[in-house]
Design an enzyme around this catalytic site. Structure first.
Site, PDB file in Angstrom:
ATOM      1  N   ASP A 444       0.841  -1.186   0.000  1.00 42.35           N
ATOM      2  CA  ASP A 444       0.000   0.000   0.000  1.00 42.35           C
ATOM      3  C   ASP A 444       0.883   1.245   0.000  1.00 42.35           C
ATOM      4  O   ASP A 444       2.109   1.166   0.165  1.00 42.35           O
ATOM      5  CB  ASP A 444      -0.880  -0.043   1.248  1.00 42.35           C
ATOM      6  CG  ASP A 444      -2.014   0.963   1.225  1.00 42.35           C
ATOM      7  OD1 ASP A 444      -2.269   1.558   0.161  1.00 42.35           O
ATOM      8  OD2 ASP A 444      -2.646   1.163   2.283  1.00 42.35           O
ATOM      9  N   GLU A 447       2.693   5.080  -4.054  1.00 47.13           N
ATOM     10  CA  GLU A 447       2.686   6.014  -5.196  1.00 47.13           C
ATOM     11  C   GLU A 447       4.004   6.799  -5.351  1.00 47.13           C
ATOM     12  O   GLU A 447       4.234   7.253  -6.477  1.00 47.13           O
ATOM     13  CB  GLU A 447       1.513   6.997  -5.045  1.00 47.13           C
ATOM     14  CG  GLU A 447       0.158   6.364  -5.193  1.00 47.13           C
ATOM     15  CD  GLU A 447      -0.248   5.540  -3.970  1.00 47.13           C
ATOM     16  OE1 GLU A 447      -0.990   4.558  -4.125  1.00 47.13           O
ATOM     17  OE2 GLU A 447       0.221   5.859  -2.854  1.00 47.13           O
ATOM     18  N   ASP A 568      -9.307   4.092  -1.800  1.00 44.75           N
ATOM     19  CA  ASP A 568     -10.205   4.616  -0.775  1.00 44.75           C
ATOM     20  C   ASP A 568     -11.481   5.177  -1.408  1.00 44.75           C
ATOM     21  O   ASP A 568     -11.501   6.309  -1.900  1.00 44.75           O
ATOM     22  CB  ASP A 568      -9.502   5.705   0.034  1.00 44.75           C
ATOM     23  CG  ASP A 568      -8.288   5.185   0.774  1.00 44.75           C
ATOM     24  OD1 ASP A 568      -8.140   3.955   0.857  1.00 44.75           O
ATOM     25  OD2 ASP A 568      -7.491   5.997   1.257  1.00 44.75           O
TER      26      ASP A 568
END
Length: 924
Positions: A444, A447, A568
């Site tokens: 996770d 980015e 999300d």
């Protein structure tokens, strides 16, 4: 996990609607690109004598200073790499420029700048390959790509002026207004899967919540599919601009313009001509989708906020007591010691008790997956940090590890472009696996996400992290913005975060450096991709088993290593609807194992919404319920009505597991998406080109979910033909056109139909995949309603799902094709088997054949196995019932019926060929 920007930049996100609207106006005004350059002329062009393609030299016509000086000389390289793939590569003729690393995404390399090869002058104006033709003009230099079969122009750069500067590249193509475009992600598209003219399309991997519309999100996929229907005949092709730098793509409906802030123009054109052929050709280049373990197709449960192991144990038992299927239980970062990767909280997740729990669920066939983030806590007593520092594996800024902040507080980011960084990461995963035998990893925040911006230092006047803070996502480092380099403040500002945010906002500073001096400016959107590859190597090397990885950030080729979830989202009806388009987009991107957080990540969903979401989410390829710590508990057993919907929808999913696993095999071998837009199977059905409220699983199973509050019916569109309900096969929709059909959809029901001409392999199902996959098979054979002539086919792939490679091998896998025909009164169903020994060893049997759409009643059954009469045929029997056509489609009000003929009492070995025939008589 909650994105940093979801919490700490709420004002930015609240403003996105206004910003997006203003930016859309800018897109509208950009129908003709602004004049920032005067283009290039073709000075020379030669053809390699060894079939190596065309090499041309381009010279700038007139330089401008807008966005920096033009690069004076460019090298053009054109090659038909396959019969259906053309590459057009344009770069600096004198200096090597940044490209997506060839060791990260393996592909053929063009000749380096200045290379001399055996060649001869090319005097023609076009260069033909198998399916595509490249043509060009010399002054100004423009190029076009046409389809050889019908002369259709697929790409035409004469629409605008080509500009090539160090930090600004621009090129355009004309498009017919009838073209339907798809792709260019990752973003949440409120208008559905078909790209809308004048919506913003910005590509730059960003930790920004998926609730933000038309905004650059977690992944970068600069590829689009173009579907056209001329004269009633559909053709599809795709265009990939392989470039990892940030870019804006302006689509006006009649043109498309790229504005890229670095790298090269590296175009790949895929000829199709069908949508399935396009993804086959695309994944041949970027890598076939990763094979998934069988259990990964089961249901998954997660939550950020399972404070201790006893809560997790209670969740598993909650599902078991409610008789809701569950294969995988997940932990977010709750298992960690102070949010540090590869650690266990000694109080809340003590290792001895965790191992006991894992022994217990593993014995049932369940699996356990945990989260890891890339940020490594800066902590001198932390072994992972110590070993990383010793091996010098972290991204640098001015020669020192770049300091950022994520959940554990101050962190350094590993450099996965560094071979030592990859080997260190592999070793840390191996160490962790010895500590906890997890079955997969969830990567996770890659980015990469950073709670701070710019150049940061450890504070001297306060602690960081702040002890007891309830807002750990608020930056507590001492930081200053970086604006003094052209990498941190480039001349052209892409529409980052939907607001032209600085490139380094809440991420790694773009002037930071990777291995060998590679700039973060260039490699930013590759960070999650490079971490995924390293993680895949680590898991595959542990026990030689098939890995399972879930990654938030993705790039071209990520699907060859990992699954993806859409980040999300919110527990809203809009987000429920948006999830379909995002899922379908990732199938186009070569990443078919995808799904959204069922019931929404935050805030609290309503009971009704959660009912409808599991009815849809049960048919995502990746099906997982996940929620934020601040939301109330939303496991599917929390409401009895939701539990009922879950048992219903997941009950069908678990019966469909052999079909889904076969789709996984097809994805891995051909690139075919598991979940597909309707036009994939019906490309000439133009009404489906924008259809984003229904989708297909494979080629023939239609899911038509309820997406509106308080609805008890759903309007669905069916391409012409017969569609049978999989929940009640006595009900059929016979469609003749593109009119919507109103289907009953009470709260606990979802509509799922199978198309005519299909043979669908089902099993009995169950509450865990390891048990469900051992149960006997039923073959559902769907003929057109009331058929006296017709055929159907299907297939199933089975293996042990442990081997890293998913391929046919004797004793390790079997592939069975099923066929059926009805001709007059004679019905025949048979199989052809490749490598049946695995199925025989596992004792897999066919217990029933259910044939839909016939007329009359079955008589005179004859069955053969491996060419010999089947000794147990006497135990087989017919069962018959009537199927009714959906009334809305009837003309004149006369109710038509057909017969469902069920041949039961079978025990046919799946691994042996069989053939059965019977006659349909008139029932007196």
């Amino acid at each position: 996990m909650l994105s940093s920007s979801s919490s700490s930049t709420s004002l930015l996100h609240l403003a996105l609607c206004c910003v997006t609207t203003l930016f859309a106006l800018h897109f509208c005004a950009a129908a003709k690109p602004p004049k920032v350059g005067f283009g290039y002329r073709l000075v020379s062009i030669e053809e390699s004598t060894n079939g190596g393609g065309l090499i041309g030299l381009l010279q700038v016509k007139q330089s401008t200073s807008t966005y920096g000086p033009d690069i004076p000389h460019l090298r053009l390289f054109v090659k038909h790499e396959t019969q259906d793939r053309l590459r057009v590569h344009i770069t600096d003729a004198e200096e090597q420029r940044w490209e997506v690393p060839y060791d990260l995404l393996p592909r053929e390399q063009p000749p380096p700048p200045g290379a001399k090869a055996s060649s001869s002058p090319f005097t023609a104006s076009q260069y033909a390959g198998g399916d595509l033709i490249f043509s060009f003009t010399s002054d100004p230099f423009t190029f076009a790509v046409r389809r050889k079969s019908n002369g259709q122009t697929l790409f035409d750069s004469s629409y605008g002026t080509m500009v090539f500067k160090d930090q600004y590249l621009e090129i355009s193509t004309h498009l017919p207004k009838t073209a339907a475009l798809y792709g260019l992600g990752e973003n949440t598209q409120p208008g559905g899967i078909r790209l809308r003219p004048n919506d913003p399309y910005t590509l730059y991997t960003t930790d920004i919540s998926a609730i933000n519309l038309n905004t650059d999100l977690y992944g970068s996929h600069p590829v689009y599919m173009d579907l056209r229907n001329e004269g009633g005949e559909a053709t599809a092709h795709a265009v990939l601009l392989l470039n990892s730098n940030g870019m804006d793509v302006f689509y006006t409906g009649s043109s498309l313009t790229y504005k890229v802030i670095g790298g090269v123009l590296d175009f790949y054109f895929f000829a199709g001509p069908s949508p399935l052929a396009v993804v086959d050709q695309y994944t041949t280049l970027i890598g076939r989708p990763a094979p998934m373990p069988y259990w990964a197709l089961g249901f998954h449960q997660c939550r950020w906020g399972y404070q201790n192991l006893s809560v997790v144990e209670g969740v598993v038992e909650g599902y078991r007591n409610a008789q809701i299927p569950l294969d995988v239980i997940w932990n977010d970062d709750d298992h960690m010691d102070a949010a540090k990767d590869f650690t266990l909280d000694p109080v809340n997740y003590p290792r001895p008790k965790l191992l006991e729990f894992l022994d217990r669920i593993h014995s049932r066939g369940m699996k356990y997956i945990v989260l890891i983030d890339p940020g490594i806590a800066v902590n001198s007593s932390y072994g992972v940090y110590q070993r990383g520092m010793a091996k010098d594996v972290f991204i640098k800024y001015e020669g020192e590890p770049y300091l950022a902040q994520v959940w554990p507080g101050p962190v350094y980011f590993p450099d996965y472009l560094n071979p030592d960084g990859v080997s260190w990461w592999i070793d840390e995963i191996a160490r962790f696996h010895e500590l906890v035998p997890v079955d997969g990893l969830w990567i996770d925040m890659n980015e990469a996400s950073n709670f701070c911006t710019g150049k940061c230092e450890l504070p001297t006047n306060h602690s960081c992290p702040i002890p007891g803070s309830t807002t750990p996502w608020v930056c507590c480092l001492d930081c200053k913005n970086l604006t003094d380099t052209r990498w941190d403040d480039p001349p052209y500002k892409i529409n980052a975060s939907g607001s032209r945010a600085p490139l380094g906002f809440k991420t790694i500073a773009t002037s930071a450096t990777h291995y060998n001096g590679i700039l973060e400016y260039n490699a930013h959107s590759l960070y999650g991709f490079s971490e995924t590859i390293a993680t895949h190597k680590a898991l595959q090397g542990l026990q030689g088993k098939r890995p399972f990885i879930l990654s938030r950030s993705t790039f071209v080729g990520s699907g060859a290593y990992a699954a993806h979830w859409t980040g999300d989202n919110k527990g809203t009806w809009d987000d429920l609807r948006y999830s379909i388009s995002t899922m379908l987009n990732f199938g186009l991107f070569g990443m078919p194992m995808v799904g959204s957080d069922i019931c929404g990540f935050y805030p609290a969903p309503t009971e009704e919404l959660c009912n409808r979401w599991i009815e849809l989410g049960a048919f995502y390829p990746f099906s997982r319920d996940h929620a934020n710590f601040a939301s109330p508990r939303q496991e599917l057993y929390q409401w009895e009505s939701v539990a009922e919907s879950a048992r219903n929808a997941l009950g069908l999913r678990y019966k469909l597991l052999p079909y889904l696993y076969t789709l996984n095999y097809e994805a891995h071998t051909t690139g075919a998406p598991m979940a597909r837009p309707v036009f994939f199977s019906f490309p000439n059905f133009t009404s489906s080109y924008g259809l984003s409220t229904q989708f297909l699983l494979g080629g023939s199973v239609m899911v038509s979910p309820v997406l509106k509050k308080a609805a008890t019916s759903v309007k669905a569109m069916f391409p012409p033909g017969t569609w049978y309900s999989l929940f009640d096969m006595t009900k059929a929709v016979v469609s003749q056109d593109d009119r919507y059909v109103t289907l009953d959809a009470p709260l606990n029901a979802v509509n799922v139909h199978v198309y005519q001409n299909t043979i669908l392999p089902l099993q009995r199902g169950g509450t865990i995949s390891t048990e469900a996959r051992t149960t006997p098979f039923t073959l559902v054979v769907a003929f057109p309603f009331g058929a006296t002539q017709g055929d159907a086919k299907g297939s199933v792939y089975v293996d042990d799902d442990v081997r890293p490679e998913m391929k046919l091998a004797e004793g390790e896998a079997s592939y069975i094709e099923f066929y059926a025909t009805v001709s007059g009164s004679t019905v025949k169903v048979w199989s052809e088997v490749e490598m049946g020994s695995f199925s025989l060893e596992k004792g897999l049997l066919i217990e029933k054949v259910c044939v839909l759409g016939l007329q009359g009643n079955g008589q005179g059954l004859a069955v053969e196995v491996d060419g010999d009469p089947w000794a147990a045929a006497a135990g087989a029997h017919f069962t018959e019932s009537h199927a009714a056509m959906h009334q809305e489609k009837l003309e004149g009000g006369n109710k038509r019926t057909s017969m469902i003929v069920e041949v039961g009492g079978l025990s046919l070995p799946l691994g042996k060929t069989f053939s059965m025939t019977w006659k349909m008589g008139i029932k007196e």
